[in-house]
Design a protein around this motif. Structure first.
Motif, mmCIF file in Angstrom:
data_model
loop_
_atom_site.group_PDB
_atom_site.id
_atom_site.type_symbol
_atom_site.label_atom_id
_atom_site.label_comp_id
_atom_site.label_asym_id
_atom_site.label_seq_id
_atom_site.Cartn_x
_atom_site.Cartn_y
_atom_site.Cartn_z
ATOM 1 N N PHE A 1 -5.463 -59.955 22.425
ATOM 2 C CA PHE A 1 -4.255 -60.550 23.000
ATOM 3 C C PHE A 1 -3.344 -59.495 23.629
ATOM 4 O O PHE A 1 -2.274 -59.826 24.119
ATOM 5 C CB PHE A 1 -3.492 -61.343 21.935
ATOM 6 N N MET A 2 -3.771 -58.241 23.626
ATOM 7 C CA MET A 2 -2.994 -57.195 24.272
ATOM 8 C C MET A 2 -3.137 -57.295 25.786
ATOM 9 O O MET A 2 -4.231 -57.527 26.296
ATOM 10 C CB MET A 2 -3.470 -55.812 23.804
ATOM 11 N N ASP B 1 2.822 -55.100 23.136
ATOM 12 C CA ASP B 1 1.496 -55.524 22.679
ATOM 13 C C ASP B 1 1.317 -55.342 21.177
ATOM 14 O O ASP B 1 0.762 -56.212 20.497
ATOM 15 C CB ASP B 1 0.413 -54.728 23.411
ATOM 16 N N PHE B 2 1.751 -54.201 20.668
ATOM 17 C CA PHE B 2 1.527 -53.904 19.262
ATOM 18 C C PHE B 2 2.256 -54.898 18.366
ATOM 19 O O PHE B 2 1.746 -55.301 17.311
ATOM 20 C CB PHE B 2 1.962 -52.478 18.935
ATOM 21 N N SER C 1 0.263 -57.462 15.884
ATOM 22 C CA SER C 1 0.608 -57.467 14.463
ATOM 23 C C SER C 1 0.907 -58.879 13.980
ATOM 24 O O SER C 1 0.411 -59.317 12.934
ATOM 25 C CB SER C 1 1.823 -56.559 14.222
ATOM 26 N N ILE C 2 1.692 -59.616 14.754
ATOM 27 C CA ILE C 2 2.045 -60.992 14.380
ATOM 28 C C ILE C 2 0.809 -61.886 14.375
ATOM 29 O O ILE C 2 0.595 -62.674 13.442
ATOM 30 C CB ILE C 2 3.114 -61.553 15.349
ATOM 31 N N SER D 1 -1.537 -46.777 15.630
ATOM 32 C CA SER D 1 -0.822 -47.740 14.789
ATOM 33 C C SER D 1 -1.432 -49.133 14.881
ATOM 34 O O SER D 1 -1.608 -49.807 13.864
ATOM 35 C CB SER D 1 0.657 -47.779 15.174
ATOM 36 N N VAL D 2 -1.768 -49.574 16.088
ATOM 37 C CA VAL D 2 -2.334 -50.924 16.225
ATOM 38 C C VAL D 2 -3.752 -50.980 15.668
ATOM 39 O O VAL D 2 -4.159 -51.978 15.065
ATOM 40 C CB VAL D 2 -2.296 -51.404 17.690
ATOM 41 N N CYS D 3 -4.526 -49.908 15.849
ATOM 42 C CA CYS D 3 -5.880 -49.865 15.292
ATOM 43 C C CYS D 3 -5.848 -49.933 13.774
ATOM 44 O O CYS D 3 -6.561 -50.724 13.152
ATOM 45 C CB CYS D 3 -6.598 -48.588 15.735
#
Length: 692
Positions: A293-294, A520-521, A525-526, A576-578
């Motif tokens: 979804f990024m 995106d991040f 996350s959500i 962080s997102v990974c």
């Protein structure tokens, strides 16, 4: 499901033969698959920086670009070097002191500004700008970079995004085999300790290895994948899907106690594994798919490949692995040994007897964990992920030392903008703080020389059919607050002269990268938390338990990121997102395993403390094996890799596996004991249980 499992057992030899044959097309697909080493390529196509790159390519025939610094070389040597570089395939144009004047104008008539652009203040360095007729991430561009380095020799340094991509490619290709070998060796050590046969870990690696090859080969359908995805997919698929193999083998050993006949025991083990692993793998798949979804499409690239790898891993776990175990049954028994098992009674009693203290610790821990997670420093400057000994890093340092230059941006404006306005625009752009020069056709010559005197070949370097190109140099490093503010000011000035003008280049693109990925991040996350919450809700049939499980795993993630903050570590932006999605999706299985057993024991009539003790004691060794396997798959790469984008992510994931293990073992039983009554009221089939 049982009939399906029996068919797998019956067809074990054909399954293994077909599996081996499928490795051939998978290997061909892997070999033909292209790897993309340009991170900025994954920015959305609809932003101005990317649209401007297309215009630069379509109208000027210029795609990638870079700067060559010749140190300690006289004019004759520079001219000779320029001629050699011009002969390199896919070099579209060179802008230097001689080429921009056409060699027809006396130096006395040239503006001092133009002289300052191409010669360093020390007089030791000469600068030229190179444009390629292919994009920054194209294979042809990287081949041209290598060829230019060969002809340029040690006195010349090439600085560009493509040079960074080329060095990244060379480094990753050299390290890739080592990543896999290190991960496999460390995983084998863990499996040798935690399984009861030295042969079983080998069969695990064969089955998982085949699944990885299938996944890598099937990526050919996508056309290309990012080098980050390529470097991580094998490691993560190994670490994540190893759990499924362990579960199948444990189910097989348990089934043998009831069904002594080997084939019958395996069919029951397969049936049990399909049910359990399917539910467990869905949380991991959901975590990976949330990255799709990024708007920064690297997330889509990684998400699809990783999720596909889990699906293929599950399929191989219930088809290929059982076939291998049955075919090599004698070797498995011959290599048997006593497996290492943690003594769980002491841990179980300590946790359940001190749960109030752990609850207080958990509440207190959230404060520094949340602060550290929200304030961890990240970097977006792509060459910072590479070691300083690489040619691209050295070139960037020379560029800064000799020319006080860190980045080049391009401004595209309407060709019909009057020369007077263009000159005024150049002057204003040059006055912006941190700009070392602004170069355009109107700044090439002094006020006495009309543009008509310049030859067409020279004019075409900075002017196209519909657009004029201006070159802006900045003393600020890419991805800093200073250069981002500078880009905003440059864009504001440019838009006041041409509302349709565009600012493009590494600095502007990286500024967009910061803006887009920050959004995106948060979205990822959500979505990942929401998706996993819903899956747990359906799996456990409870309203409160998904909240508690996600809360516990999120604490482990926050603590993991906070360790980097308090240790002063600066992370690559993608880390962080990974870590957030992968650690959540991969390690929530630990929590589901313990929770499922807790629910079972409560439904069987045990009091809350007894149910928690049974759930914890029976889960500890499985959680320990799973976490240690994931740790082994990633920690070696974290220490070994010279590419920080890869090494930092693997180090975070390895640390995250251990933190998730400890926090699940300690904090999840605490949650059960504290909220047992509410759990019973909000979970299907538990509402009538007495408070224990």
């Amino acid at each position: 499901m049982q009939k399906f499992a029996e068919k797998i057992v019956r067809l074990r030899i054909p399954i293994l033969i077909i599996s081996v044959l499928l490795l051939v097309p998978a290997a061909i697909g892997f070999i033909k698959m292209r790897i993309n080493y340009d991170i900025l390529y994954y920015l959305p196509d609809d932003i101005e920086t990317m649209q401007g790159q297309d215009i630069l390519m379509d109208e000027f025939g210029k795609g990638a670009y870079g700067m060559v610094i010749c140190n300690g070389m006289d004019s004759a040597g520079v001219i000779e070097m320029t001629d050699k570089i011009r002969e390199v395939d896919h070099v579209a144009d060179i802008i230097c002191y001689d080429s921009i004047t056409g060699g027809r104008l006396p130096k006395e008539l040239l503006s001092d500004d133009i002289k300052d652009v191409f010669y360093s203040e020390s007089g030791n360095g000469t600068l030229m700008f190179i444009f390629f007729d292919t994009t920054s991430s194209a294979d042809e561009t990287m081949d041209a970079i290598e060829e230019i380095r060969k002809v340029a020799g040690e006195q010349c340094f090439l600085s560009s995004m493509s040079a960074i991509a080329t060095d990244t490619k060379n480094l990753v290709e050299n390290e890739m085999a080592a990543y896999t070998v290190i991960a496999v060796i460390l995983c084998l050590i863990v499996l040798f300790l935690t399984t009861d046969s030295f042969m079983v870990p080998v069969l695990f690696m064969v089955s998982i290895g085949m699944a990885i090859i299938y996944n890598l080969g099937s990526n050919f359908i996508q056309g290309e994948i990012s080098y980050i995805t390529m470097a991580l997919v094998a490691i993560l698929q190994l670490g994540v899907t190893m759990d499924y193999s362990i579960f199948l083998y444990h189910s097989y050993k348990e089934a043998q106690e009831t069904y002594p006949e080997t084939k019958e025991a395996m069919s029951h083990a397969i049936a049990a594994t399909i049910v359990s692993v399917t539910g467990s793998s869905l949380t991991t798949i959901a975590g990976f798919l949330s990255m799709c979804f990024m708007t920064f499409s690297l997330g889509l690239d990684m998400g699809i490949v990783m999720a596909k790898g889990v699906v293929i891993g599950v399929i191989c776990c219930v088809t290929v692995l059982p076939s291998l175990i049955l075919i090599f049954d004698k070797a498995v028994k011959k290599a048997s040994h006593k497996a290492f098992q943690l003594k769980t009674n002491g841990i179980t009693d300590f946790v359940t007897n001190h749960y109030i203290i752990f609850a207080v610790i958990m509440v207190i821990l959230w404060i520094p964990a949340a602060y550290g997670n929200n304030n961890v420093k990240v970097y977006y400057k792509l060459d910072e992920s590479l070691p300083t000994y690489l040619p691209s890093r050295q070139a960037n340092m020379v560029l800064e030392e000799e020319f006080d230059m860190n980045s080049i941006s391009m401004v595209l404006i309407d060709k019909n903008l009057p020369a007077k306005d263009t000159k005024e625009l150049l002057d204003r752009l040059e006055q912006v703080e941190g700009v070392s020069f602004a170069l355009g056709m109107d700044s090439v010559v002094g006020p006495l020389i009309p543009e008509d005197l310049l030859p067409d070949g020279v004019k075409n370097k900075l002017s196209g059919e519909n657009w004029k190109m201006l070159m802006i140099s900045s003393i600020y490093q890419v991805a800093t607050d200073e250069v981002n503010t500078q880009c905003e000011e440059l864009e504001s000035i440019m838009k006041s002269y041409d509302p349709h003008g565009m600012l493009i280049g590494e600095a502007a693109a990286t500024k967009d990268l910061v803006r887009i990925t920050n959004r995106d991040f948060n979205v990822v996350s959500i979505i990942s938390i929401g998706a996993i919450f819903i899956l747990i809700l359906f799996v456990l049939k409870s309203v409160l338990l998904p909240v508690l499980l996600v809360l516990v795993i999120e604490l482990a993630i926050y603590v993991n990121m906070a360790v980097s903050f308090y240790s002063g570590t600066t992370l690559p932006f993608i880390a962080s997102v990974c870590v957030g999605t992968i650690q959540l999706g991969a390690t929530v299985d630990y929590a589901i395993l313990m929770t499922t057993r807790y629910i079972k024991e409560r439904k069987d009539g045990h009091g809350k403390k007894e149910a928690v003790q049974i759930a914890l004691s029976t889960s500890i060794n499985s959680i320990f094996s799973s976490a240690l396997g994931f740790f082994a798959a990633t920690v070696g790469v974290g220490f070994y890799s010279d590419v920080d984008l890869i090494g930092a992510i693997c180090m975070l994931l390895s640390r995250g596996a251990l933190l998730s293990m400890v926090i699940v073992i300690v904090m999840l039983p605490t949650m059960f004991l504290l909220f047992d009554r509410m759990i019973c009221k909000t979970t299907v089939g538990m509402s009538r249980l007495e408070r224990g």
